[in-house]
Scaffold this active site. Structure first.
Site, PDB file in Angstrom:
ATOM      1  N   ASN A 125      54.578  46.354  38.114  1.00 28.63           N
ATOM      2  CA  ASN A 125      53.420  47.134  37.846  1.00 28.63           C
ATOM      3  C   ASN A 125      53.820  48.760  38.010  1.00 28.63           C
ATOM      4  O   ASN A 125      53.306  49.748  38.414  1.00 28.63           O
ATOM      5  CB  ASN A 125      52.395  47.126  39.009  1.00 28.63           C
ATOM      6  CG  ASN A 125      51.172  47.432  38.741  1.00 28.63           C
ATOM      7  OD1 ASN A 125      50.756  47.612  37.684  1.00 28.63           O
ATOM      8  ND2 ASN A 125      50.233  46.960  39.428  1.00 28.63           N
ATOM      9  N   HIS A 163      43.339  47.922  46.055  1.00 30.92           N
ATOM     10  CA  HIS A 163      43.202  46.316  45.993  1.00 30.92           C
ATOM     11  C   HIS A 163      41.553  45.816  46.341  1.00 30.92           C
ATOM     12  O   HIS A 163      40.935  45.117  45.690  1.00 30.92           O
ATOM     13  CB  HIS A 163      44.442  45.635  46.236  1.00 30.92           C
ATOM     14  CG  HIS A 163      45.461  45.682  45.574  1.00 30.92           C
ATOM     15  ND1 HIS A 163      46.217  46.492  45.462  1.00 30.92           N
ATOM     16  CD2 HIS A 163      45.852  44.746  44.520  1.00 30.92           C
ATOM     17  CE1 HIS A 163      47.254  46.220  44.890  1.00 30.92           C
ATOM     18  NE2 HIS A 163      46.868  45.349  44.065  1.00 30.92           N
TER      19      HIS A 163
END
Length: 308
Positions: A125, A163
């Site tokens: 990522n 998240h």
């Protein structure tokens, strides 16, 4: 007329097909084994009946398969960007080969073969990691200052909050901050024993394999709560594996921070001619580059940040 560097862009067909192929292979692995190896199975009664080594090896398979669905999404998007020309990133200055990594989020080989947490995080990522580095970490630890454990933890917590609010996210990311610190200690104290000019440098391939196995094993264990999400499920999974990842990290931390294992490695290093210089390139040049993260957005601290 195209503007630089797009005026020198080579054919996009081959790099697009290669990236697309990696997505297809990842998809095949997930479809073929996703219902066989998955973290939720660690909550079943039958899992507890397995011998410990079998349970822990199952975590490794579950972790590997869990990552493939992320590979599919990232590589599909990357292949589309390459085909559109957005992924073109000029030519490599050293090799002269074209680069198509402008929007790359995952380097699969780099992640799966990483020998330490820093190398692993640098491959995962990547664009979100750059955002966390610039917008969070470097605001706490500006260039020229020493890196701190609290800065890393704050960045991990920010990533977890990004998240959502499942407790498993925070368990994973807080454990990730510990992995970051432990990885730094191991790299500082052990790696110089196995690189030139040390007399043990011929054993470096063995060191690299063991470092890779340890890194991928602890990551697959740590990612469990992220996938299971709830606190009770996460603790059940870890309990059934005797909290082995956390116990190992705690032992290493106490060993180097309290029991003086670092002094012991220095004595061994002196005997074999190892160089513990802080800026040795043999230590991956990571004196000013520490990583943060585990199975989701991360941090990779930038140049100009010094280690403690």
């Amino acid at each position: 007329m195209a503007l630089p560097p797009f005026d020198r862009m080579p054919s996009r067909v081959v790099p697009t097909l290669k990236t697309l192929a990696s997505a297809v292979v990842s998809l095949a692995l997930f479809v073929g084994f996703g219902n066989k190896w998955y973290y939720q199975l660690t909550l079943e009664p039958g899992y507890l009946e397995l011998p410990f080594w079998h349970r822990f090896m199952y975590l490794q398979l579950a972790g590997g398969i869990a990552r493939t669905k992320y590979y599919v999404a990232w590589k599909l998007a990357e292949s589309a960007c390459i085909l559109a020309g957005v992924g073109w990133n000029g030519y490599d200055r050293k090799t002269g080969k074209p680069r198509w990594d402008r929007v790359q989020n995952i380097a699969i080989r780099g992640f799966e073969l990483a020998e330490n947490p820093k190398m692993m995080i640098d491959s995962w990522n990547k664009n979100t990691g750059a955002w966390l580095r610039n917008c969070v970490y470097l605001r706490i630890t500006p260039p020229g200052a020493k890196s701190t454990t609290w800065a890393a933890i704050a960045t991990y917590i920010t990533s977890a909050f990004w998240h959502g609010f499942w407790p498993g996210y925070y368990l994973t990311f807080l454990t990730g901050s510990i992995i970051n610190v432990v990885g730094r200690e191991l790299r500082r104290n052990l790696r110089p024993l196995f690189v030139s000019p040390s007399k043990l440098s011929n054993l470096k391939p063995i060191y690299d394999v063991l470092a890779w196995a340890l890194t991928i094993a602890v990551i697959n264990y740590t990612v469990g709560p992220f996938m299971l999400q709830t606190l009770d499920k996460s603790l059940t999974m870890m309990k059934r594996n005797y909290f082995i990842g956390h116990v190992g990290l705690f032992v290493i931390m106490v060993g180097f921070k309290v029991l003086g294992w670092g002094k012991l490695t220095r004595k061994v290093g002196a005997a074999v001619g190892a160089d513990f210089g802080a800026k040795r390139k043999a230590m991956n040049g990571d004196v000013v580059s520490e990583a943060v993260e585990v199975t989701a957005p991360i941090l990779a601290t930038d140049a100009g940040v010094k280690e403690e």
